[in-house]
Design an enzyme around this catalytic site. Structure first.
Site, short mmCIF file in Angstrom:
data_model
loop_
_atom_site.label_atom_id
_atom_site.label_comp_id
_atom_site.label_asym_id
_atom_site.label_seq_id
_atom_site.Cartn_x
_atom_site.Cartn_y
_atom_site.Cartn_z
N ASP A 138 0.83 -1.22 0.00
CA ASP A 138 0.00 0.00 0.00
C ASP A 138 0.86 1.26 0.00
OD1 ASP A 138 0.70 -0.79 2.69
OD2 ASP A 138 -0.74 0.66 3.47
N GLU B 1 0.09 -1.22 5.67
CA GLU B 1 1.19 -0.82 6.55
C GLU B 1 1.04 0.64 6.93
OE1 GLU B 1 5.08 0.73 7.85
OE2 GLU B 1 3.89 1.38 6.17
#
Ligand SMILES: [Zn+2]
Length: 386
Positions: A74, A136
């Protein structure tokens, strides 16, 4: 592996808008297809919604301990940022690659995936695992799935390299963190009758003052770790809201605070101390006026700190692969703490690019950094052959 191939893969990865709020399944599909046929065994670990997944892929003999290369898929949003070009279309100019996530941390993923093309299962005496996570950037959410599974496996890897941007420096520590939301439930009345109400804003302020007192004590006499710029643990209030009008005793207030801790302090213990103060000292004064008044605490994010011993084998290995004798600690959090704390896998953070280039408009990474990372991964693969 060639720089051209790394750039080609990076360009494909950047084209997926994997902002943390979006599903990451399309990029996981792409990566899985890439690894298919290269001799990897892949496994997806989904989140509760089925819209996001981690990918854990292994090449080489899974029954012996190997090494993990870990990264997140991400990226942070581009909302409100002014970019010179399309953030999701890779641009290469003047020895740099530009695009959302090139530095944090699709550049690292691209190096791993280019390296994967050169790994041969039958040549590896130790396995290499790729652990690619989701979410994350919103608190190391996804990697927990990988790490919890890892913790249950009979064969524990020898080490984990988390490729967050450190300019290929060997990072052995970062602080732990807990983020906490607090709702303060007061009791409203007209301000002329103030003692008959429970002023949520004032009780919020009392708790904030307590948090500040704790921060001052830790700064003055708390444990120290000189490897950090701020060498002690830091509680901090980021949001304080409450009240609507001067003539109303507010019945609601809100606090958002965090604690960031060095290895010597446990973030949960600090948070528990703050909660205890609210329960034992402040709440009795509130409930004396209105039994329903009080505090609701909700820990909504956090990650364990990383505190790897400088003499640990994984540190020595990282130094020899990176051709550097130095190590340091960093201010930002990573998934490395999870690997070490939950799965018991010794971890270091080492990856291409600088954190200063991450999260910003026109995020970039130097091509020379990608090449340095490529050498690092090539040497690791070489190490797994003998
Ligand atoms: Zn990152």
């Amino acid at each position: 592996m060639s720089l051209d191939r790394i750039i080609e893969i990076l360009s494909a990865l950047v084209a997926f808008d994997t902002t943390s709020r979006n599903s990451n399944l399309a990029i996981i599909d792409w990566i899985e297809r890439h690894l298919d046929g290269l001799g990897f065994e892949s496994e997806r670990i989904y989140d509760a919604t089925g819209q996001k997944a981690n990918l854990h892929a292994t090449i080489g003999p899974a029954e012996v301990p190997g090494y993990i290369l870990s990264g997140h898929t991400d990226v942070v949003p581009v909302d409100g940022q002014v970019w010179s070009g399309d953030p999701f279309s890779l641009r290469v100019a003047d020895g740099r690659a530009y695009g959302r996530g090139v530095c944090d941390m699709k550049g690292f993923l691209a190096v791993c995936l280019a390296a994967a093309e050169k790994m041969r299962a039958d040549e590896l005496k130790r396995p290499i695992h790729l652990a690619f996570s989701y979410d994350e950037e919103v608190g190391c959410v996804g990697a927990r799935g990988i790490v919890e599974r890892l913790a249950k496996r009979p064969v524990k890897p020898l080490g984990c390299f988390v490729g967050e941007p450190t300019q290929m420096g060997v990072v052995i520590g970062h602080k732990g963190k807990r983020s906490v939301h607090v709702k303060v439930r007061g009791f409203a009345c007209h301000s002329s009758l103030a003692p008959q109400g429970v002023n949520a804003a004032e009780f919020a302020a009392l708790l904030v003052a307590h948090i500040r007192g704790l921060a001052d004590r830790l700064a003055a006499e708390g444990a120290r770790d000189a490897m950090y710029d701020v060498p002690f643990s830091t509680p901090h209030v980021g949001v304080l809201r409450g009240g609507t009008a001067l003539n109303i005793v507010p019945d609601e207030a809100e606090i958002v605070f965090e604690v960031r801790t060095i290895g010597a302090d446990d973030p949960d213990v600090l948070v528990e101390g703050i909660v205890r103060h609210a329960r034992e000292t402040l709440e009795p004064r509130m409930t004396a006026v209105e039994p329903a008044a009080g505090f609701d605490f909700h820990v909504f994010a956090g990650f364990p700190g990383l505190d790897t011993a400088p003499e640990a084998e994984v540190v020595t290995l990282a130094k020899s692969l990176a051709g550097s004798n130095r190590h340091s600690k960093v201010a930002f959090g990573t998934e490395a703490g999870l690997f070490e704390y939950i799965a018991g896998v010794p971890s270091v953070v080492i990856g291409p690019g600088s954190i200063d280039q991450a999260h910003k408009a026109d995020e970039w990474i130097a091509l020379s950094e990608l090449e340095r990372c490529a050498r690092f991964v090539e040497r690791l693969v070489e190490r797994c052959r003998i």
